[in-house]
Design a protein around this motif. Structure first.
Motif, PDB file in Angstrom:
ATOM      1  N   TRP A 182      49.371  69.711 -17.214  1.00  0.00           N
ATOM      2  CA  TRP A 182      48.665  68.403 -16.215  1.00  0.00           C
ATOM      3  C   TRP A 182      47.530  67.799 -16.651  1.00  0.00           C
ATOM      4  CZ3 TRP A 182      49.802  72.543 -12.786  1.00  0.00           C
ATOM      5  CH2 TRP A 182      50.865  73.482 -13.458  1.00  0.00           C
TER       6      TRP A 182
ATOM      7  N   GLN B 190      49.196  63.494 -10.835  1.00  0.00           N
ATOM      8  CA  GLN B 190      50.531  62.527 -11.021  1.00  0.00           C
ATOM      9  C   GLN B 190      51.568  63.099 -11.655  1.00  0.00           C
ATOM     10  OE1 GLN B 190      51.593  60.292  -8.437  1.00  0.00           O
ATOM     11  NE2 GLN B 190      51.982  59.031  -9.015  1.00  0.00           N
ATOM     12  N   GLU B 191      50.969  63.816 -12.718  1.00  0.00           N
ATOM     13  CA  GLU B 191      52.085  64.809 -14.717  1.00  0.00           C
ATOM     14  C   GLU B 191      52.286  66.354 -13.490  1.00  0.00           C
ATOM     15  OE1 GLU B 191      50.029  65.327 -17.590  1.00  0.00           O
ATOM     16  OE2 GLU B 191      50.265  63.036 -18.130  1.00  0.00           O
TER      17      GLU B 191
ATOM     18  N   VAL C 145      52.468  66.436 -10.208  1.00  0.00           N
ATOM     19  CA  VAL C 145      53.430  66.127  -9.230  1.00  0.00           C
ATOM     20  C   VAL C 145      55.268  65.891  -9.743  1.00  0.00           C
ATOM     21  CG1 VAL C 145      54.614  63.940  -7.152  1.00  0.00           C
ATOM     22  CG2 VAL C 145      52.392  64.850  -7.161  1.00  0.00           C
ATOM     23  N   GLU C 146      55.309  64.940 -11.065  1.00  0.00           N
ATOM     24  CA  GLU C 146      56.188  65.021 -11.498  1.00  0.00           C
ATOM     25  C   GLU C 146      56.711  66.387 -11.509  1.00  0.00           C
ATOM     26  OE1 GLU C 146      57.969  62.162 -11.853  1.00  0.00           O
ATOM     27  OE2 GLU C 146      56.554  61.543 -10.606  1.00  0.00           O
ATOM     28  N   HIS C 147      56.325  67.102 -12.366  1.00  0.00           N
ATOM     29  CA  HIS C 147      56.538  68.441 -12.491  1.00  0.00           C
ATOM     30  C   HIS C 147      56.791  69.220 -11.734  1.00  0.00           C
ATOM     31  CE1 HIS C 147      56.691  72.311 -15.027  1.00  0.00           C
ATOM     32  NE2 HIS C 147      56.247  72.878 -13.971  1.00  0.00           N
TER      33      HIS C 147
ATOM     34  N   LYS D  81      58.271  67.707  -8.294  1.00  0.00           N
ATOM     35  CA  LYS D  81      59.520  67.552  -8.178  1.00  0.00           C
ATOM     36  C   LYS D  81      61.239  68.148  -9.338  1.00  0.00           C
ATOM     37  CE  LYS D  81      58.418  63.081  -6.278  1.00  0.00           C
ATOM     38  NZ  LYS D  81      58.170  61.676  -6.921  1.00  0.00           N
ATOM     39  N   LYS D  82      60.571  67.880 -10.495  1.00  0.00           N
ATOM     40  CA  LYS D  82      61.396  68.624 -11.142  1.00  0.00           C
ATOM     41  C   LYS D  82      61.596  70.673 -11.575  1.00  0.00           C
ATOM     42  CE  LYS D  82      60.772  64.905 -14.995  1.00  0.00           C
ATOM     43  NZ  LYS D  82      60.657  64.770 -16.305  1.00  0.00           N
TER      44      LYS D  82
ATOM     45  N   THR E 297      54.279  63.305  -1.286  1.00  0.00           N
ATOM     46  CA  THR E 297      54.810  63.251  -2.409  1.00  0.00           C
ATOM     47  C   THR E 297      56.468  64.026  -2.649  1.00  0.00           C
ATOM     48  OG1 THR E 297      54.358  65.724  -3.038  1.00  0.00           O
ATOM     49  CG2 THR E 297      52.460  63.804  -3.518  1.00  0.00           C
TER      50      THR E 297
ATOM     51  N   THR F 241      57.280  67.097  -2.606  1.00  0.00           N
ATOM     52  CA  THR F 241      57.557  68.129  -3.944  1.00  0.00           C
ATOM     53  C   THR F 241      57.587  69.285  -3.284  1.00  0.00           C
ATOM     54  OG1 THR F 241      54.428  67.885  -3.745  1.00  0.00           O
ATOM     55  CG2 THR F 241      56.151  67.559  -5.729  1.00  0.00           C
TER      56      THR F 241
END
Length: 329
Positions: A145, A149-150, A152-154, A156-157, A184, A186
């Protein structure tokens, strides 16, 4: 006969003079200048931790001002609660101080009250604020990352996949991590340590993917190219590239931790009168070094410190309830 009376009178005069002299000396003994012996400074962090380093820095300056030895005593554990509790239980004579902070006085009482046996507002007397210790998220330099933000996206997935170290359950970084997850949306895995550099070495060794800790602790590793800093709780002078969470579009701000000097409530006035101005001078003498480490040194008086702590506690309780961070009954 007259000569004997004269001698008797002279003897009486000498006796009276001696008694009066002793009487005059007595107050000077009882009102000896405070302090007149070494002071113990409880440091509730492991040796080598940032709080340990800056506590000893402050103690060195106070020694010069007060003219007595200040003996550091490390008592880490339970997010600085153990050492703080030891100070509360110490004799209330001003000769035992504690270098406490937000973890033991605000966040542990909120998130982990069962381990806190003292009342942070009734049992401790604030003597002076030292500095703010901005927190944030640090990762290894080769982490996938490039920004928060990257990450956070990881997260979440991949719920629970990112392991994050902190200095302990109920600590300020733990509270910040819980806030980050709530804000966030997460789910990460919290990995608590006792404190010190262990939270960072865990990242370097691949035992966790990230740490939530002080910028000052991550800074040297960042400058050496071993780590990257993705998020800060407080805007850092000289480092505008590191965003706060509100700058990324989230509404709820994060908390920074801090350090200050306390004694058990009820110390003598003479002790307070000597300690408070000495602490103010010592804090100002350490400012350049503390700021250079990546923190924000800013002296606050006992009254200002108490007001700040009470307000932070009030906001912390509200935040914890809103984000369901309070312990289940």
């Amino acid at each position: 006969m007259g000569r004997e009376i004269m001698k008797f009178r002279q003897l009486c005069f000498v006796v009276v003079a001696v008694v009066l002299g002793l009487g005059l000396l007595a107050p000077s003994v009882s009102s000896a200048k405070w302090p007149d012996r070494p002071i113990t400074l409880i440091i509730p962090y492991v040796p080598g931790a940032t709080g340990d380093i800056t506590a000893r820095m402050l103690a060195d300056e106070m020694e010069k001002i007060l003219g007595v030895k200040i003996i550091p005593s490390n008592k880490p554990g339970a997010s600085a609660v153990l050492g703080t509790d030891a100070a509360v239980r110490a004799k209330k004579d001003g000769y035992t101080l504690v270098y406490a902070g937000a973890s033991a006085l605000v966040y542990a009482p909120i998130t982990n009250p069962q381990i806190v046996k003292y009342d942070p507002f009734k049992d401790l007397e604030p003597l002076g604020f030292h500095y703010y210790f901005p927190q944030g998220i640090g990762v290894k330099a080769d982490a996938p990352w490039k920004n928060f933000q990257e990450m956070v996206e990881h997260a979440k997935k991949n719920p629970g996949q990112i392991r994050v170290s902190t200095i302990g359950v109920g600590s300020t970084p733990h509270f910040v991590l819980e806030m980050i997850q709530s804000i966030t949306g997460t789910k990460m895995t919290h990995v608590p340590f006792e404190g010190g550099e262990s939270v960072v070495t865990a990242v370097m060794g691949g035992h966790v993917e990230a740490t939530c800790d002080g910028f000052a602790k991550i800074k040297p590793h960042m400058e050496a190219g071993r780590m990257r800093f993705l998020l800060t709780t407080t805007k850092l002078p000289g480092y505008p590239q590191f965003p706060t969470i509100t700058e990324l579009g989230y509404k709820e701000p994060l908390f920074a931790t801090w350090f200050a000097l306390y004694a058990a409530a009820g110390i003598p006035e003479e002790a307070r009168n000597a300690l408070v101005p000495a602490i103010e001078k010592a804090v100002k003498a350490t400012k350049e070094r503390v700021d250079k480490m990546g923190s924000l040194c800013e002296y606050k008086s006992p009254a200002e410190l108490r007001k700040m702590t009470e307000e932070e506690y009030r906001v912390g309780v509200e935040t914890a309830k809103k984000m369901n961070l309070t312990p289940k009954k």
